[in-house]
Design an enzyme around this catalytic site. Structure first.
Site, PDB file in Angstrom:
ATOM      1  N   ASP A  88       0.843  -1.013   0.183  1.00 19.31           N
ATOM      2  CA  ASP A  88      -0.189   0.070   0.073  1.00 19.31           C
ATOM      3  C   ASP A  88       0.886   1.591   0.064  1.00 19.31           C
ATOM      4  O   ASP A  88       1.998   1.254   0.575  1.00 19.31           O
ATOM      5  CB  ASP A  88      -0.792  -0.128   1.476  1.00 19.31           C
ATOM      6  CG  ASP A  88      -2.001  -0.927   1.141  1.00 19.31           C
ATOM      7  OD1 ASP A  88      -2.083  -1.745   0.315  1.00 19.31           O
ATOM      8  OD2 ASP A  88      -2.980  -0.882   1.986  1.00 19.31           O
ATOM      9  N   HIS A 139      -6.399   3.026  -3.843  1.00 22.81           N
ATOM     10  CA  HIS A 139      -6.303   3.348  -2.320  1.00 22.81           C
ATOM     11  C   HIS A 139      -6.762   4.857  -2.237  1.00 22.81           C
ATOM     12  O   HIS A 139      -5.867   5.631  -1.244  1.00 22.81           O
ATOM     13  CB  HIS A 139      -4.909   2.810  -2.070  1.00 22.81           C
ATOM     14  CG  HIS A 139      -4.671   2.840  -0.663  1.00 22.81           C
ATOM     15  ND1 HIS A 139      -5.661   2.155   0.375  1.00 22.81           N
ATOM     16  CD2 HIS A 139      -3.757   3.002   0.366  1.00 22.81           C
ATOM     17  CE1 HIS A 139      -5.204   2.409   1.620  1.00 22.81           C
ATOM     18  NE2 HIS A 139      -3.932   2.860   1.537  1.00 22.81           N
ATOM     19  N   HIS A 143      -5.498   9.863   0.021  1.00 21.71           N
ATOM     20  CA  HIS A 143      -5.097   9.138   1.269  1.00 21.71           C
ATOM     21  C   HIS A 143      -5.318  10.213   2.501  1.00 21.71           C
ATOM     22  O   HIS A 143      -4.518  10.189   3.309  1.00 21.71           O
ATOM     23  CB  HIS A 143      -3.588   8.669   1.324  1.00 21.71           C
ATOM     24  CG  HIS A 143      -3.484   7.667   2.191  1.00 21.71           C
ATOM     25  ND1 HIS A 143      -3.336   7.492   3.450  1.00 21.71           N
ATOM     26  CD2 HIS A 143      -3.679   6.230   2.077  1.00 21.71           C
ATOM     27  CE1 HIS A 143      -3.095   6.382   4.248  1.00 21.71           C
ATOM     28  NE2 HIS A 143      -3.324   5.376   3.157  1.00 21.71           N
ATOM     29  N   HIS A 234       3.991  -2.021   3.048  1.00 23.48           N
ATOM     30  CA  HIS A 234       3.651  -0.628   2.781  1.00 23.48           C
ATOM     31  C   HIS A 234       5.135  -0.363   1.980  1.00 23.48           C
ATOM     32  O   HIS A 234       6.022  -0.619   2.530  1.00 23.48           O
ATOM     33  CB  HIS A 234       3.696   0.369   3.621  1.00 23.48           C
ATOM     34  CG  HIS A 234       2.070   0.177   4.310  1.00 23.48           C
ATOM     35  ND1 HIS A 234       1.896  -0.553   5.201  1.00 23.48           N
ATOM     36  CD2 HIS A 234       1.248   0.923   4.104  1.00 23.48           C
ATOM     37  CE1 HIS A 234       0.547  -0.378   5.702  1.00 23.48           C
ATOM     38  NE2 HIS A 234       0.071   0.753   4.859  1.00 23.48           N
TER      39      HIS A 234
HETATM   40 ZN   LIG Z   1      -2.774   3.264   3.071  1.00 22.98          ZN
END
Ligand SMILES: [Zn+2]
Length: 280
Positions: A88, A139, A143, A234
């Site tokens: 991510d 995503h 964010h 991540h």
């Molecule tokens: Zn995230």
């Protein structure tokens, strides 16, 4: 086609039981106020309690009480010993290329939940992710830290803007959405349904955005590891280990070796969810 990816945006959104119960609590509170106004504190308490439950559920990333949420791969994928690595918050010019090289070294496929704003800044990285056989999914656009406080319009704006950017850069529209930090509220599921996206969370995560010890991240990801698991790491916002190295780069070789040792096959979410079931 597996149920995860077969939902069409023109079918009705299946209202989850928790939201039917919420409607019933509010209607009951209104009726009791009309029938017995003196008992208003009880009616108020019921509504407040209900809202507390809804809020707590939205803060629980793996909950399915607010709508469909992929927390494991389908049983057919588990039967094929598949697992999904999801990465991510990228793309990141320093980290993502090294992640791609490590995945290549182990012949692994992964799913990158990209932030569209970052994808716009690094379009070549998005194309490289796809060129190497991985999947790019949604995503959100920015964010935002307050993402879970948005309403239906805010959700639609954030998700549609990201969808347009990522579809253009990756050459294929994302089919999955992951909420920032996995946090949400009851308005998200109907928006995703309308846009034809499936919410995806994870089976286990390493907390590698704040954990600086790669060994502990690896332990969290591999404790109880099983076929069908969705693992979260991540390439953006990742913590650094004691040597200043992005934690994901320290974790990935050992994680990929462990998967191989257990004969688990890392595939993309789209591959494992779109493949036809081999079981009747
Ligand atoms: Zn995230």
């Amino acid at each position: 086609m597996n149920a995860v990816l077969s939902r069409s945006s023109d079918s009705r959104w299946p209202v989850p039981p928790l939201l039917w119960a919420t409607g019933a609590v509010h209607a009951g509170a209104a009726l009791s106020l009309l029938a017995a106004p003196a008992y208003w504190p009880w009616a108020l308490a019921a509504v407040v309690l209900n809202h507390a439950v809804i809020t707590a559920t939205g803060l629980w990333p793996r909950s399915t009480a607010l709508g469909a949420n992929l927390v494991r791969l389908p049983a057919s994928a588990a039967a094929r010993r598949e697992v999904a690595l999801t990465i991510d918050d990228g793309p990141d010019p320093e980290v993502t290329p090294a992640v791609l090289d490590l995945l290549d070294a182990y012949g692994a496929r992964a799913t990158f939940f990209c932030i569209a704003e970052r994808a716009t800044r690094h379009p070549g990285l998005v194309r490289e992710i796809v060129r190497r056989g991985h999947s790019v999914q949604n995503h959100s656009h920015a964010h935002r830290h307050n993402f879970s406080l948005l309403g239906p319009r805010g959700f639609a704006r954030e998700i549609q803007a990201a969808q347009a950017v990522l579809a253009e850069l990756a050459g294929e529209a994302p089919r999955f959405f992951r909420a920032p930090a996995g946090l949400r509220n009851p308005f998200l599921a109907p928006v995703l349904h309308r846009l034809g996206l499936a919410l995806a969370s994870w089976t286990r995560r390493g907390y590698d955005t704040r954990e600086r010890d790669p060994q502990r991240v690896l332990q969290r990801l591999t404790r109880g590891l099983a076929a069908g698991d969705i693992l979260l790491l991540h390439d953006g916002h990742c913590a650094r280990d004691a040597q200043g190295r992005p934690v994901v780069l320290a974790v990935l070789p050992a994680l990929l070796a462990t998967l191989r040792q257990h004969q688990l096959v890392p595939v993309t979410l789209t591959q494992s969810c779109a493949a036809r079931s081999t079981t009747p």
